[in-house]
Design a protein around this motif. Structure first.
Motif, mmCIF file in Angstrom:
data_model
loop_
_atom_site.group_PDB
_atom_site.id
_atom_site.type_symbol
_atom_site.label_atom_id
_atom_site.label_comp_id
_atom_site.label_asym_id
_atom_site.label_seq_id
_atom_site.Cartn_x
_atom_site.Cartn_y
_atom_site.Cartn_z
ATOM 1 N N ASP A 190 -0.739 -42.039 0.752
ATOM 2 C CA ASP A 190 -0.244 -41.621 -0.979
ATOM 3 C C ASP A 190 -1.136 -43.245 -1.271
ATOM 4 O O ASP A 190 -0.228 -44.037 -2.360
ATOM 5 C CB ASP A 190 1.185 -41.917 -1.371
ATOM 6 N N GLN A 191 -2.216 -43.735 -0.763
ATOM 7 C CA GLN A 191 -2.769 -45.029 -1.460
ATOM 8 C C GLN A 191 -3.657 -44.305 -2.636
ATOM 9 O O GLN A 191 -4.534 -43.896 -2.746
ATOM 10 C CB GLN A 191 -4.170 -45.330 -0.174
ATOM 11 N N ARG A 192 -2.903 -45.123 -3.845
ATOM 12 C CA ARG A 192 -2.886 -44.872 -4.790
ATOM 13 C C ARG A 192 -4.879 -45.520 -4.965
ATOM 14 O O ARG A 192 -5.675 -44.277 -5.740
ATOM 15 C CB ARG A 192 -2.329 -45.345 -6.102
ATOM 16 N N ASP A 193 -5.806 -46.236 -4.730
ATOM 17 C CA ASP A 193 -6.719 -46.318 -5.381
ATOM 18 C C ASP A 193 -7.878 -45.755 -5.049
ATOM 19 O O ASP A 193 -8.857 -46.184 -4.419
ATOM 20 C CB ASP A 193 -6.758 -48.336 -5.908
ATOM 21 N N LYS A 207 -9.073 -36.575 -4.247
ATOM 22 C CA LYS A 207 -9.088 -38.321 -4.291
ATOM 23 C C LYS A 207 -10.827 -38.248 -4.480
ATOM 24 O O LYS A 207 -11.269 -39.292 -4.281
ATOM 25 C CB LYS A 207 -8.632 -38.848 -3.360
ATOM 26 N N ASN A 261 -10.963 -43.984 -4.277
ATOM 27 C CA ASN A 261 -11.455 -42.524 -4.965
ATOM 28 C C ASN A 261 -13.347 -42.137 -4.044
ATOM 29 O O ASN A 261 -13.196 -43.140 -3.772
ATOM 30 C CB ASN A 261 -11.367 -43.096 -6.249
#
Length: 1508
Positions: free
Chosen positions: A557-560, A593, A562
């Motif tokens: 779950d790496q948020r950044d 993502k 894209n």
């Protein structure tokens, strides 16, 4: 409408092949992301688990191998570093592991009992359409199993219950109790065990395991095969017949597919150098390449301006700064090597373009790390064949190369001599103002050479011309829609393949910016490439499935993240059938993502054809990718079938897009004429285009087969006038021109006519819960050819923490899974310690090197499971014995074919005129008395000690007087009667001789017995006791020393001291003479008994009468021309057979002096015998094989120093090896060769032959022709036939004649079953008639059933009057061209082997020595070998001279060599220490003692492998 096998999946759900059963099973569970998605799909895992579940119902145990403790200990945790589970370069077909220890999923696994509860084979699943019916005379295997079912089991009280065989029997075999540290001799062969054979108690762990193995092997095998092919002889190997129900292609002939037109855009540069010049001058500040350090920080940005100026510098320096002005080292058109590490793409790029500008041909290769890198030798051959003399490299790389002490870079193994040239700017000079590279339009000169590793490990160079290079860049630009200044992230190796084409070449054509991610960064941070895509908003990324897999594993779950900037994710190994699961899983996780489905673009490439096909990036997300769900069974026949079965064995493949722009593609049959395939047939993809390689550098023959292929229609017409190129990929063109790849030609294994792909087998193996026991991606699958078919071998690296039992269980389950899903048997499955398989530069497994190590026995596995019984289905039919032919037809047949009946004889004793004084005496005792009167001081015996000095000697009168005193002792102290038996227990020497004649003088019957060995009383004393009992000795005579030994504490522990008969000590003799010397009344009364233990472990005593004894001595005297002035050296054990006669009797009869050398003294001084022969100028000498072997091994390196000591063997005219076996040619020849320099005449060395019924039948002697050697076909021999062949022909066996037949001996060859006489050169039992035949067995211990017919047999027809003795040996007579001393044609006798030693296997007769010889040749560490059978299983015991880690290397090699050379499957391989195989005094192996020791668990083996 698309055919049913391409499943047009809907965009939102990636649909499984829908059948009610599989749909429910197909929903994906992916919480942890730890399941190994890369090379296997969930469908596949479930298929494997389902297949294994099927097996679960059928309980059957598989015997687990036994290992010695010391061998098990080596797998301790601290012994290892975790392996560098690194990436794999595509060509090695390797699979890569993940560096994170991912938690293993229990999901989908079946909890198994801790013992393998299924049989490994017999699992012909429903897919094999012909079920295993057992028809008529079906496969050999059935018969093996059936025979096994009936043998020997009834002897056991009850067969062991194999199902309850659990792990409480520990794996290690404990050492036998009470065994001392120093093992002088094997600790078995006790009297009780001498009854060999089948009554072995089942409680023994070994026999329980063998019983298990037998029970397992009873299961029915694959369908029987009908046809045979002749292997140059009647022994027929079965050849696989096509299964009548096998699927056949039914579609129409395919049409060649054209790619779209290559639309040349006006501003495309005319060559790649022109593009570089354009961007370097127009936009020098534009970034071309960004390199990363191991922390993922940008290390360096190379702009187009810098690339242009640097490349110019490199070009100028290469052409002008190497060599001299007159003699430059490098001229345009020359090849130079590019050696750059994976983390320095900038230096590589400058060097590569520098070469293009200088019109020099770059050959990019890997950095050699050590002098013996896996495969680096082959790279050296490539450089040599390309004529490379200069290597360009970077500063850092140059510093890191191995150096010699003087700072030179050593020449790598197999490499040409290279000048290393560093291309860093600071080392280069600026080109002068007036120098400018000559930039031309692309032409047909070679631009660069890309290396390719073949299946066998050889390295080829594919040449790519400048036109092809440019056209390829244009085609990629068009297909991928590249535009100026796009950003592309490249994770691939930039030196070759997709990484080079996109990241170095096409990028420059389009002025793109490449972000290069080194492999070292990926190892530290598998997410790095995804982070760079986000950071740089990259439009394109080039990855392999493993990079997607690693990202999945590392992604938490790496948020950044894209990924919406990506318009194209190129999957370089998208053609690998198992990449689909990585693509699916990756999309599944990263769709949220911003990753779009249509972005994933698998491509197919090959070194020869460059990019073969690539999926185009579309903006239309409604166009779903193509899927094919193919039947694995169909694929093995090269046929495309949608799978209608239970979906267990399917292969789901994705398309790799369309044919390249400007190219034409078709598929042709993989072997034979390149004929177009049908639409539903798998073939090798072929491409016709400008943008391909043009040749293998310097190899015109191979080039023709690959680069100049003209595909033909069924009518035989070529489809095009232009040549096509074979891509090495197997696949088909589906509807809509989509290309599907199902495997590589290199990974193809053809097992009995069906094709299997190595990648598929790897995937199945990995689906069996791999994570616990083996490292993912550290698995190699290859095939080895054994017995005319390919056999599958799987090698995997084992985790150090998995137990023996876990690993073994995993191995068994892998075998079952592969059998169920692929319907193919695995020949060998080996596990090696972590990190020990040879690696490719990018960390994959180096396949050909691994195979090489396996074949040469240096892989050092820690676990091996072989399944030859399951796999080898093409053995010849077991032989059926033909009904015997009647006597009359044999006689007629022999007459018609001009064959004489095989019979021969030595000289006739009656016709020999000789002044033999001893002949007038009937008894040896009389001869001695006569000699004591006529030549009292003539020395008869001289005994030497270990220093070669005379220890003792006897003249005629001394011997006579000594014998008289012993006779008095026997009569007075022993109170013995005439005819009582006396055991003589003496060391080899003079006391023994005196005691023998003392017995004759007293009228007693002597029996010579080898004394017990003081260091090994427990084993040797019971044998002494047994002979004393069996011979019914009334008294035992010996020396004082042995007297004490017999009464010692150790002796009391071995046998009951009170049961010995009277013991007389002859060191203390009475001083008086006997009243009279006994004279026997009749020459046919017993003179002495000769006891010997045969190699089969039977103790047999034969009776020698006075008449036979005298006749024997006379025969030897005549053959060897012995008389009183002669000296004979004897180095033999004097306890039985010819050895005893030469030691004790011959000198008294013939009057010659015998120089006695006890063989035991040679252990301290190996040169003793030969020095004595030289010193006494002896002409005749006798020895045993053990003595000859001791001299060959012990003196091999000392011939020079012996020569200096004056050792001279030139006077020796006969050196006879006394033996009761087939002559050991290899030993006698190496002995002759070794001592030739010391004057030994090669004709001097020969052998004798004797047996129990006649102690000496042949002996070379002095006159008569030299012994001859013939070569016979070993396969004919198994059928009891003799077929002479040329020396060196395959399957030939050399046989040497066993010396000349003694005077007064007649020989005939008879059929052992029918007792009919046989013709010349026919194999049969040797029968003998002679005055010195023994008169019968006294007793046979161990087998009472050997009747009297051994001594008085008659032929069933022909001469039915003569009484013959049967020797029990097989052999044949052959009339030679040579003449005997009496002018007759000479008949040579060839001994093949003992009947009771021979093994009946598959209806054929095998002699153990032949199998043993093959096994000893199989590996350098095998010093000795013995084979025996147990319940129809062949057991091979090998002595290992090496570290225990090598023990398991021997198992496959032993199995292979016995299959290849003898058509037999080894059932059990036992690896033991040196000296475990027991050998008797004659140097013969005691195989039956070994068998009993093995079955009673007394061997302490290093490893026992039970072959399935």
């Amino acid at each position: 409408p698309s055919p049913p096998w391409v499943d047009q999946a809907l965009p939102q759900e990636r649909r499984a092949p829908v059948t009610p059963s599989s749909a429910s099973r197909y929903h994906r569970r992916r919480s942890s992301g730890s399941r190994d998605e890369r090379y296997r799909s969930d469908v596949h895992t479930e298929a494997v688990q389902a297949a294994l579940a099927k097996h679960k119902e059928r309980k059957m145990a598989v015997p687990m191998p036994s290992k010695r403790r010391s061998l098990v200990v080596q797998t301790s945790m601290d012994a290892y570093t975790p392996p560098d589970t690194s990436s794999g370069s595509e060509d090695e077909g390797s699979v890569q592991g993940d560096s994170q220890g991912t938690p293993t999923s229990s999901q989908g696994s079946i909890n198994m009992e801790h013992w393998i509860s299924q049989a490994i084979h017999g699992s012909t699943t429903s897919t094999t359409s012909s079920s295993s019916t057992q028809s008529g005379g079906s496969g050999a295997a059935h018969r093996l199993a059936d025979v096994m079912a009936q043998t020997h089991i009834e002897n056991h009280s009850a067969p062991p219950d194999v199902t309850t065989y659990t792990s409480e029997h520990s794996i290690q075999v404990e050492r036998p109790q009470g065994s001392t540290g120093s093992r002088t001799a094997p600790k078995y062969g006790n009297a009780e065990l001498m009854e060999t054979g089948d009554g072995v108690p089942v409680s023994s762990r070994v026999s329980a395991k063998i019983q298990q193995l037998v029970n397992t092997l009873k299961r029915p095998k694959r369908p029987p095969l009908r046809e045979f092919f002749v292997d140059d002889f009647e022994e027929l190997l079965e050849v696989q017949q096509p299964d009548p129900n096998q699927p056949k292609p039914e579609g129409a002939q395919m049409l060649a597919m054209r790619g779209e037109q290559l639309g040349v855009v006006t501003n495309w540069p005319p060559s790649l150098e022109a593009a570089l010049q354009r961007w370097g001058t127009i936009s020098p500040k534009a970034p071309c390449l960004t390199t990363m350090d191991t922390n993922g920080k940008p290390l360096y940005i190379l702009t187009y301006g810098k690339l242009w100026t640097r490349s110019m510098k490199v070009a100028y320096s290469i052409l002008h700064k190497l060599g001299t002005k007159q003699e430059p080292m490098v001229r345009p058109g020359d090849r130079v090597a590019l050696v750059f590490p994976n983390n320095d793409p900038a230096a590589f790029m400058a060097a590569f373009y520098g070469c293009l500008l200088a019109e020099v041909v770059p050959v990019p290769i890997e950095v050699p790390l050590t002098r013996k890198d896996a495969g680096s030798q082959q790279i050296g051959f490539l450089l040599g064949s390309c004529g490379v003399t200069v290597a360009l490299t970077s500063d850092a790389c140059h510093k890191g190369l191995p150096k010699s002490p003087t700072g030179e870079i050593p020449q790598f193994k197999g490499w040409p001599k290279l000048l290393w040239f560093v291309t860093e700017s600071k080392h280069l000079s600026k080109p002068p103002r007036d120098w400018f590279p000559h930039i031309k339009d692309a032409n047909n000169d070679t631009a660069y050479i890309e290396y390719k590793t073949c299946k066998d490990g050889s390295v080829l160079g594919v040449t790519v011309t400048r036109t092809a290079l440019l056209t390829h860049c244009q085609a990629l630009t068009q297909a991928c829609g590249y535009t100026e200044a796009e950003t592309i992230v490249n994770v691939l190796d930039f030196k070759k393949d997709v990484g080079l084409w996109h990241g170095i070449l096409t990028s420059v054509m389009n002025m793109m910016h490449v972000i290069s991610i080194p492999y070292s960064l990926m190892k530290v941070n598998p997410l790095s490439w995804i982070q760079k895509v986000c950071q740089y908003k990259a439009k394109v990324a080039c990855v392999k499935s493993r990079d997607m897999h690693w990202a999945l594993v590392a992604h938490r779950d790496q948020r950044d993240i894209n990924l919406s900037s990506l318009r194209m994710l190129i999957v370089a190994d998208g053609a690998n059938p198992w990449s689909i699961s990585s693509c699916d899983a990756f999309l599944n996780v990263f769709q949220s993502k911003g990753l779009r489905q249509e972005v994933i673009c698998p491509c197919a490439s090959s070194p020869e054809a460059l990019t073969v096909a690539i999926r185009r990036p579309t903006d239309d997300s409604n166009q779903p990718p193509g899927r094919g769900v193919l039947s694995m069974h169909g694929l093995t026949y090269g046929v495309i079938r949608v799978d209608s079965e239970e979906k267990l064995s399917v292969l789901t493949v994705q398309d790799v897009g369309l044919v390249m722009p400007g190219a034409i593609m078709c598929s042709v049959k993989p072997d034979g004429v390149p004929q177009l395939c049908r639409t539903d047939e798998i073939g090798e993809l072929c491409v016709c285009a400008v943008a391909t390689g043009t040749s293998y550098y310097g190899l015109s023959g191979m080039t023709k087969n690959t680069f100049e292929v003209f595909p033909m229609t069924s009518s035989g017409a070529p489809i095009s006038e232009y040549p096509f190129i074979r891509t090495g990929l197997l696949g088909f063109v589906g509807p809509g021109g989509l290309v599907f790849v199902v495997g590589k030609m290199d990974g193809l294994m053809v097992v009995s006519g069906r094709r299997h792909n190595a990648d598929d087998i790897v995937a199945t193996a990995l689906a069996v819960e791999p994570m616990k026991f083996v490292y993912r991606g550290r698995i190699a699958v290859f095939s080895v050819t054994v017995l005319h078919d390919e056999r599958i071998v799987i090698v995997a690296e084992q985790r150090p923490d998995s137990t023996e039992e876990d690993s073994f269980q995993w191995m068994s389950r892998v075998l079952q899974a592969i059998d169920s899903i692929h319907q193919v048997g695995v020949y060998c499955l080996a596990l090696v310690p972590a990190n020990t398989l040879p690696k490719t530069p990018l960390g994959g497994i180096h396949l050909s090197e691994t195979k090489q190590l396996f074949l040469e026995g240096s892989l050092h596995p820690c676990n091996v499971l072989m399944c030859p019984h399951t796999c080898v289905t093409n053995l010849p039919k077991p032989r059926q014995k033909q009904p015997e032919i009647g006597p009359a037809s044999v006689m007629v047949g022999n007459l018609v074919s001009g064959k004489r009946i095989a019979q021969a004889s030595g000289r006739d004793l009656g016709q020999i005129e000789d002044n033999d004084q001893a002949r007038k005496f009937l008894f040896l005792s009389e001869v001695l008395q006569w000699r004591a009167q006529t030549t009292p001081d003539h020395v008869l015996y001289t005994l030497l000690n270990c220093r070669g000095a005379i220890a003792n000697s006897l003249t005629c009168v001394q011997l006579h007087k000594r014998a008289e005193k012993i006779a008095v002792m026997l009569m007075e102290r022993g109170h013995l009667q005439d005819g009582d038996h006396v055991a003589l227990v003496y060391p080899p020497g003079i006391d023994l001789i005196a005691a023998f004649y003392g017995c004759l003088y007293a009228g007693c019957v002597p029996i010579t017995v080898r004394p017990p060995h003081p260091q090994n009383i427990a084993t040797t004393l019971p044998t002494v006791k047994m002979i004393v009992e069996v011979s019914r000795s009334a008294c035992l005579m010996t020396t004082q020393l042995i007297c004490k030994l017999l009464r010692s504490r150790e002796a009391a522990a071995a046998v009951d001291v009170r049961t010995w008969p009277l013991i007389l000590d002859t060191d203390d003799l009475p001083k008086k003479r006997p009243a009279q010397i006994c004279k026997p009344c009749n020459p046919d009364t017993l003179a002495y008994l000769d006891f010997s233990v045969s190699t089969t472990g039977m103790l047999a005593g034969v009776k020698m009468s006075h008449a036979a004894t005298s006749a024997f001595c006379r025969s030897i005297k005549l053959q060897c021309e012995l008389y009183p002035s002669r000296e004979v050296a004897i180095c033999l054990d004097p306890y039985c057979g010819l050895g005893f006669v030469l030691w004790c009797l011959c000198s008294v009869y013939s009057g010659h002096q015998s120089i006695l050398i006890p063989p035991s003294e040679l252990e301290t001084n190996p040169a003793l015998w030969l020095l004595a022969v030289s010193q006494y100028k002896v002409r005749d000498t006798f020895c045993s094989y053990s003595v000859m072997e001791l001299c060959t091994k012990g003196l091999g390196s000392q011939t020079e120093s012996l020569k200096a000591r004056g050792l001279d063997l030139s006077r020796v005219r006969t050196c006879v090896v006394v033996a009761e076996e087939r002559p050991r040619i290899a030993l006698t020849q190496s002995f002759s060769k070794l001592f030739k320099d010391l004057g030994l005449h090669p004709r001097a060395v020969s052998t004798s032959f004797g047996c129990r019924v006649n102690l000496a039948i042949c002996l070379q002697g002095t006159s008569g022709p030299d012994p001859t050697t013939v070569y016979v076909d070993m396969r004919a021999l198994r059928h009891d036939r003799v077929r002479l062949v040329e020396r060196g022909s395959p399957h030939s066996l050399p046989l040497m004649e066993s010396g000349k037949i003694l005077p007064g001996v007649r020989i005939i060859i008879a059929n052992p079953e029918t007792k009919g006489p046989l013709g010349d050169s026919h194999l049969g039992e040797i029968w003998v008639h002679s005055a010195h035949n023994a008169s019968g067995y006294f007793t046979i211990y161990g087998d009472e059933s050997l009747q009297s017919d051994h001594f008085n047999s008659r032929l069933s027809f022909g001469d039915t009057q003569t009484i013959w003795a049967r020797t029990g040996y097989l052999g044949f007579l052959r009339r030679t061209e040579l003449t005997d001393a009496n002018g007759e044609r000479h008949d040579a006798l060839y001994v093949v082997g003992a009947l009771d030693e021979a093994m009946e296997l598959r209806g054929m007769r095998y002699h153990p020595i032949d199998i043993e010889t093959s096994v000893i040749r199989a590996h350098k560490s095998v010093t000795e070998c013995a084979v025996f059978t147990w319940t129809n299983l062949l057991v091979v015991v090998v002595e290992l001279d090496g570290s225990e880690q090598e023990a398991l290397d021997l198992v496959p090699l032993v199995t292979n060599v016995v299959l290849e050379e003898h058509y037999l499957i080894v059932g059990v391989v036992v690896v033991v220490d040196i000296g475990v195989i027991p050998i008797n005094s004659r140097g013969e192996k005691q195989r039956m003692h070994l068998r009993d020791g093995f079955l009673a668990d007394q061997l302490d083996p290093i490893y026992v492998a039970y072959n399935m």
